[in-house]
Design a protein around this motif. Structure first.
Motif, PDB file in Angstrom:
ATOM      1  N   VAL A 290      17.307  41.276 -22.070  1.00 25.66           N
ATOM      2  CA  VAL A 290      17.623  39.883 -22.401  1.00 25.66           C
ATOM      3  C   VAL A 290      17.751  39.756 -23.917  1.00 25.66           C
ATOM      4  CG1 VAL A 290      16.658  37.540 -22.471  1.00 25.66           C
ATOM      5  CG2 VAL A 290      16.472  38.905 -20.382  1.00 25.66           C
ATOM      6  N   PRO A 291      18.877  39.249 -24.430  1.00 25.30           N
ATOM      7  CA  PRO A 291      18.984  39.073 -25.882  1.00 25.30           C
ATOM      8  C   PRO A 291      18.081  37.932 -26.349  1.00 25.30           C
ATOM      9  CG  PRO A 291      20.935  38.211 -24.782  1.00 25.30           C
ATOM     10  CD  PRO A 291      20.085  38.833 -23.716  1.00 25.30           C
ATOM     11  N   LEU A 292      17.271  38.185 -27.359  1.00 27.32           N
ATOM     12  CA  LEU A 292      16.393  37.160 -27.939  1.00 27.32           C
ATOM     13  C   LEU A 292      16.216  37.519 -29.412  1.00 27.32           C
ATOM     14  CD1 LEU A 292      14.643  34.683 -26.924  1.00 27.32           C
ATOM     15  CD2 LEU A 292      12.691  36.249 -27.034  1.00 27.32           C
ATOM     16  N   THR A 293      16.499  36.566 -30.293  1.00 27.55           N
ATOM     17  CA  THR A 293      16.497  36.870 -31.722  1.00 27.55           C
ATOM     18  C   THR A 293      15.607  35.890 -32.479  1.00 27.55           C
ATOM     19  OG1 THR A 293      18.330  35.387 -32.200  1.00 27.55           O
ATOM     20  CG2 THR A 293      18.902  37.652 -31.555  1.00 27.55           C
ATOM     21  N   LEU A 294      15.365  36.207 -33.750  1.00 28.07           N
ATOM     22  CA  LEU A 294      14.608  35.298 -34.612  1.00 28.07           C
ATOM     23  C   LEU A 294      15.266  33.927 -34.657  1.00 28.07           C
ATOM     24  CD1 LEU A 294      13.658  37.538 -37.700  1.00 28.07           C
ATOM     25  CD2 LEU A 294      12.218  36.904 -35.767  1.00 28.07           C
ATOM     26  N   ARG A 295      16.580  33.920 -34.666  1.00 26.48           N
ATOM     27  CA  ARG A 295      17.304  32.638 -34.719  1.00 26.48           C
ATOM     28  C   ARG A 295      16.940  31.748 -33.531  1.00 26.48           C
ATOM     29  NH1 ARG A 295      22.600  30.871 -36.662  1.00 26.48           N
ATOM     30  NH2 ARG A 295      22.764  32.835 -37.750  1.00 26.48           N
ATOM     31  N   ASP A 296      16.764  32.349 -32.345  1.00 23.40           N
ATOM     32  CA  ASP A 296      16.367  31.558 -31.171  1.00 23.40           C
ATOM     33  C   ASP A 296      15.040  30.839 -31.435  1.00 23.40           C
ATOM     34  OD1 ASP A 296      18.515  32.208 -29.389  1.00 23.40           O
ATOM     35  OD2 ASP A 296      17.616  34.190 -29.105  1.00 23.40           O
ATOM     36  N   PHE A 297      14.106  31.565 -32.062  1.00 21.26           N
ATOM     37  CA  PHE A 297      12.795  30.951 -32.323  1.00 21.26           C
ATOM     38  C   PHE A 297      12.947  29.757 -33.265  1.00 21.26           C
ATOM     39  CE2 PHE A 297      11.542  34.928 -30.551  1.00 21.26           C
ATOM     40  CZ  PHE A 297      10.319  34.688 -29.958  1.00 21.26           C
ATOM     41  N   ASP A 298      13.757  29.934 -34.301  1.00 25.15           N
ATOM     42  CA  ASP A 298      13.887  28.846 -35.261  1.00 25.15           C
ATOM     43  C   ASP A 298      14.594  27.648 -34.637  1.00 25.15           C
ATOM     44  OD1 ASP A 298      13.084  28.483 -38.100  1.00 25.15           O
ATOM     45  OD2 ASP A 298      15.131  27.719 -38.192  1.00 25.15           O
ATOM     46  N   GLU A 299      15.628  27.917 -33.847  1.00 28.23           N
ATOM     47  CA  GLU A 299      16.362  26.803 -33.226  1.00 28.23           C
ATOM     48  C   GLU A 299      15.473  26.034 -32.249  1.00 28.23           C
ATOM     49  OE1 GLU A 299      19.901  28.533 -31.599  1.00 28.23           O
ATOM     50  OE2 GLU A 299      20.869  28.681 -33.572  1.00 28.23           O
ATOM     51  N   VAL A 300      14.703  26.752 -31.444  1.00 27.43           N
ATOM     52  CA  VAL A 300      13.819  26.070 -30.496  1.00 27.43           C
ATOM     53  C   VAL A 300      12.719  25.328 -31.259  1.00 27.43           C
ATOM     54  CG1 VAL A 300      12.170  26.405 -28.610  1.00 27.43           C
ATOM     55  CG2 VAL A 300      14.313  27.701 -28.641  1.00 27.43           C
ATOM     56  N   SER A 301      12.202  25.963 -32.311  1.00 23.18           N
ATOM     57  CA  SER A 301      11.114  25.355 -33.085  1.00 23.18           C
ATOM     58  C   SER A 301      11.535  24.007 -33.671  1.00 23.18           C
ATOM     59  CB  SER A 301      10.699  26.314 -34.206  1.00 23.18           C
ATOM     60  OG  SER A 301       9.665  25.765 -34.969  1.00 23.18           O
ATOM     61  N   ARG A 302      12.756  23.921 -34.164  1.00 21.75           N
ATOM     62  CA  ARG A 302      13.205  22.688 -34.823  1.00 21.75           C
ATOM     63  C   ARG A 302      13.257  21.494 -33.875  1.00 21.75           C
ATOM     64  NH1 ARG A 302      15.689  23.154 -39.913  1.00 21.75           N
ATOM     65  NH2 ARG A 302      16.040  25.271 -40.648  1.00 21.75           N
ATOM     66  N   VAL A 303      13.383  21.746 -32.574  1.00 20.62           N
ATOM     67  CA  VAL A 303      13.510  20.625 -31.632  1.00 20.62           C
ATOM     68  C   VAL A 303      12.301  20.498 -30.700  1.00 20.62           C
ATOM     69  CG1 VAL A 303      16.034  20.690 -31.677  1.00 20.62           C
ATOM     70  CG2 VAL A 303      14.807  22.055 -29.970  1.00 20.62           C
ATOM     71  N   THR A 304      11.231  21.252 -31.002  1.00 18.98           N
ATOM     72  CA  THR A 304      10.059  21.211 -30.119  1.00 18.98           C
ATOM     73  C   THR A 304       8.826  20.779 -30.912  1.00 18.98           C
ATOM     74  OG1 THR A 304      11.014  23.099 -28.946  1.00 18.98           O
ATOM     75  CG2 THR A 304       8.734  22.517 -28.394  1.00 18.98           C
ATOM     76  N   PRO A 305       8.285  19.609 -30.648  1.00 23.13           N
ATOM     77  CA  PRO A 305       7.079  19.192 -31.366  1.00 23.13           C
ATOM     78  C   PRO A 305       5.847  19.968 -30.898  1.00 23.13           C
ATOM     79  CG  PRO A 305       7.666  17.562 -29.701  1.00 23.13           C
ATOM     80  CD  PRO A 305       8.754  18.599 -29.679  1.00 23.13           C
ATOM     81  N   VAL A 306       4.869  20.112 -31.797  1.00 27.93           N
ATOM     82  CA  VAL A 306       3.578  20.695 -31.403  1.00 27.93           C
ATOM     83  C   VAL A 306       2.786  19.601 -30.685  1.00 27.93           C
ATOM     84  CG1 VAL A 306       1.439  21.776 -32.193  1.00 27.93           C
ATOM     85  CG2 VAL A 306       3.580  22.254 -33.402  1.00 27.93           C
ATOM     86  N   LEU A 307       2.485  19.843 -29.423  1.00 28.82           N
ATOM     87  CA  LEU A 307       1.753  18.857 -28.625  1.00 28.82           C
ATOM     88  C   LEU A 307       0.289  19.251 -28.414  1.00 28.82           C
ATOM     89  CD1 LEU A 307       4.390  18.064 -25.840  1.00 28.82           C
ATOM     90  CD2 LEU A 307       3.979  16.834 -27.986  1.00 28.82           C
ATOM     91  N   ALA A 308      -0.007  20.527 -28.524  1.00 23.90           N
ATOM     92  CA  ALA A 308      -1.378  20.996 -28.272  1.00 23.90           C
ATOM     93  C   ALA A 308      -2.197  20.879 -29.552  1.00 23.90           C
ATOM     94  CB  ALA A 308      -1.357  22.445 -27.786  1.00 23.90           C
ATOM     95  N   ASN A 309      -3.247  20.095 -29.482  1.00 23.10           N
ATOM     96  CA  ASN A 309      -4.118  19.896 -30.655  1.00 23.10           C
ATOM     97  C   ASN A 309      -5.223  20.953 -30.617  1.00 23.10           C
ATOM     98  OD1 ASN A 309      -5.438  18.847 -32.848  1.00 23.10           O
ATOM     99  ND2 ASN A 309      -6.200  17.024 -31.787  1.00 23.10           N
ATOM    100  N   LEU A 310      -4.811  22.199 -30.828  1.00 23.49           N
ATOM    101  CA  LEU A 310      -5.717  23.338 -30.665  1.00 23.49           C
ATOM    102  C   LEU A 310      -5.806  24.133 -31.954  1.00 23.49           C
ATOM    103  CD1 LEU A 310      -4.417  24.603 -27.193  1.00 23.49           C
ATOM    104  CD2 LEU A 310      -6.512  23.310 -27.634  1.00 23.49           C
ATOM    105  N   ARG A 311      -6.971  24.690 -32.232  1.00 29.09           N
ATOM    106  CA  ARG A 311      -7.129  25.520 -33.418  1.00 29.09           C
ATOM    107  C   ARG A 311      -6.303  26.805 -33.259  1.00 29.09           C
ATOM    108  NH1 ARG A 311     -13.653  25.175 -34.670  1.00 29.09           N
ATOM    109  NH2 ARG A 311     -13.910  23.130 -33.763  1.00 29.09           N
ATOM    110  N   PRO A 312      -5.702  27.334 -34.313  1.00 33.38           N
ATOM    111  CA  PRO A 312      -5.923  26.971 -35.708  1.00 33.38           C
ATOM    112  C   PRO A 312      -5.028  25.836 -36.221  1.00 33.38           C
ATOM    113  CG  PRO A 312      -4.566  28.920 -35.620  1.00 33.38           C
ATOM    114  CD  PRO A 312      -4.931  28.580 -34.193  1.00 33.38           C
TER     115      PRO A 312
END
Ligand code: FES
Length: 574
Positions: A290-312
């Motif tokens: 399955v192709p998966l690149t650093l760019r995928d992480f950044d693109e998903v990150s930009r549109v996904t809020p952090v919802l889990a209030n967990l350490r760290p």
């Protein structure tokens, strides 16, 4: 539902073929006290157990494996336990990352060389989850993952303690002299209260959650505390389900698709998960083709809020997360960011597994209109210092450092850093950028978790608790701070990081995803001409194989010869 025939069972090639080889196999099974009815016409289920006396996070696996076996037997299969490398994150040196691929190779070969029809994978401590799944992906037989589950919340003087995160935090205070020796020893005894993996949103919780989001665990499995009775029931359920997966011929390849990997990336971002997930998920995807690149992480990150209030990144711990609704709860809040049609090992689609999922504590699992952070916890940086990319967990970094210019204070390697970081004569202030070279897959070797470079003691004494820190190493998923990691290409492979010198200006701009070394091209060319690679650390053995074949951090650090390709031929049985 499609079902295979008894004659399709792979194990029967060992047990039920004409000739002397099957006679020998049966004789030796009978030698162990099995009778013919134990293995005839039944799926044989391998249980890859990463228990050992050194594996503190898996100390309950001796009991759990019995519960898995009970489930397999109830469903009409034959459970066979196969011990696999335990990879305790704290006990194994120089770093478990050196051995993740070793475990992956071991898992693949164990599965492939034995009379096995399906596999239960028992892991949880950081590298065991990706290692087992990578191996199972390459073996290609029906598989289900049993996550170890997080340990109970640590307690110290009435306050919750999180493994990893609080170790680092209080170690800085200890070095600053604000914690006594006696308090330090009390904390040591209060932190890890039960079997199970780290109970922060470190690499272990991140990767077991990613495995669930991928569809490779039963729904809800990853969040159950290790010592909860629900964990034992989940283990038995896995034993029952793997037998069905064999008869249904459901293989991980039909579950771990690009869509399910993007689901896993989105879940990691919403959890504020570990930077190590970037390396592991890319490596796991590579095994599935399955192709998966650093760019995928950044693109998903930009549109996904952090919802889990967990350490760290946040305040709570995994036990709180479980009571708040766990992974099913958080996924139920981000259904518009997930492909709900993806299949899971339960036989249901991801969307079907989320039916009825709820959140019971809005502070632990935040609603979309009140996230911990408006975008995902991990950002991918590129620029002249990291042409192939670098990673930062900006949800656990200091907001005032997200745009920063500073002069480099350079350490050639971890030994150099250990020698000089607390030297009173070190020319450093809070605006400096700490740079450490040769912490990568080849340079260290093994890409250890050295990337949360310590703050110089004299700055700690002044109250400084964070600085911009850059390296080609990884960082523990439980760590925090403005640490730029996995700089690629790494210094030992001649990346620009190798050319940085004391006093060079470095510019960091996380919102723009940039990391720049502000040195003119002619000067860099002069430095490159003078540069020589470090001597290989290993001259023989597995370490040499690792250094010669490990891919770069941006490509997942798998071995170049283990990526998905043509299927391995079945063993010949004569
Ligand atoms: Fe095993 Fe942290 S030491 S997960």
């Amino acid at each position: 539902m499609k079902r295979i025939e008894v004659s399709d069972l792979r194990s029967q090639r060992w047990f039920d073929a004409p000739g002397i080889r099957s006679f020998n196999v049966r004789t030796r099974a009978l030698q162990m006290g099995y009778s013919r009815r134990d293995f005839e016409k039944k799926p044989v289920i391998a249980i890859l157990n990463t228990w050992s006396d050194f594996a503190q996070c898996h100390s309950h696996f001796k009991q759990r494996v019995e519960e898995v076996k009970r489930g397999v037997l109830q469903a009409g299969g034959l459970p066979m336990e196969l011990p696999a490398m335990s990879l305790s994150e704290t006990m194994v040196k120089p770093t478990t990352m050196l051995y993740r691929n070793f475990l992956a190779m071991e898992a693949e070969e164990l599965i492939w060389s034995h009379p096995v029809d399906g596999v239960v994978l028992m892991g949880g401590c950081d590298k065991t989850t990706p290692g087992l799944i990578m191996g199972a992906a390459s073996a290609g037989l029906p598989a289900i993952f049993v996550p170890a589950g997080p340990m109970l919340t640590g307690r110290y003087r009435g306050r919750p303690l999180g493994s990893g995160s609080d170790n680092w935090k209080f170690w800085d205070e200890r070095r600053a002299g604000t914690i006594s020796e006696h308090q330090w020893h009390d904390m040591e005894a209060s932190l890890a209260r039960s079997p199970g993996h780290c109970m922060t949103m470190g690499t272990a919780s991140t990767m077991t959650s990613a495995a669930e989001a991928l569809g490779l665990t039963l729904p809800g499995a990853a969040s159950i505390p290790a010592v909860d009775s629900a964990h034992a029931r989940m283990a038995s359920d896995c034993g029952r389900r793997i037998v069905e997966l064999v008869w249904e011929d459901v293989r991980p390849q039909s579950i771990a698709t690009r869509a399910s990997f993007l689901n896993a990336v989105a879940v990691v971002m919403a959890l504020g998960g570990s930077t190590n997930a970037v390396i592991h998920l890319i490596a796991m995807a590579g095994r599935f083709g399955v192709p998966l690149t650093l760019r995928d992480f950044d693109e998903v990150s930009r549109v996904t809020p952090v919802l889990a209030n967990l350490r760290p990144s946040g305040a709570h711990l995994m036990e709180d997360f479980y009571y708040a609704g766990g992974l099913r709860g958080i996924m139920s809040r981000m259904t518009d960011r997930l492909d709900l049609s993806c299949l899971t090992v339960s036989g249901l689609s991801l969307g079907e597994t989320l039916m009825g999922a709820e959140v019971f504590d809005d502070d632990v699992i935040r609603p979309l209109d009140r996230p911990v952070a408006s975008e995902g916890g991990i950002a991918i940086l590129t620029g002249s210092l990291a042409p192939d990319g670098a990673v930062i967990k900006h949800s656990a970094a200091s907001p005032n450092l997200s745009r920063h210019q500073g002069r480099a204070v350079v350490f050639e390697d971890r030994d150099d850093l250990a020698r000089r970081i607390d030297d009173e004569a070190l020319e450093v202030d809070e605006t400096s950028v700490l740079v450490m070279k040769n912490g990568g897959a080849v340079g260290a070797p093994g890409l250890p978790e050295w990337g949360a470079l310590p703050i110089p003691k004299k700055l700690l004494a002044k109250g400084v608790r964070d600085m911009v820190r850059i390296s080609d190493a990884r960082m523990s998923g439980t760590s925090f701070g403005t640490c730029i990691l996995h700089v690629s290409p790494e210094a030992a492979r001649g990346g620009p990081l190798a050319l940085v010198q004391d006093g060079d200006l470095i510019e960091l701009d996380i919102p723009a995803r940039r990391i720049e070394l502000c040195v003119d091209a002619d000067e860099l060319a002069r430095r490159r001409d003078a540069w020589t690679p470090p001597a290989p650390f290993f001259s023989r053995g597995y370490g040499r194989l690792f250094a010669e074949h490990v891919t770069s951090a941006d490509q997942g650090c798998d071995f170049d010869f283990l990526h998905a390709g043509t299927a391995t031929p079945e063993p010949k049985i004569y």
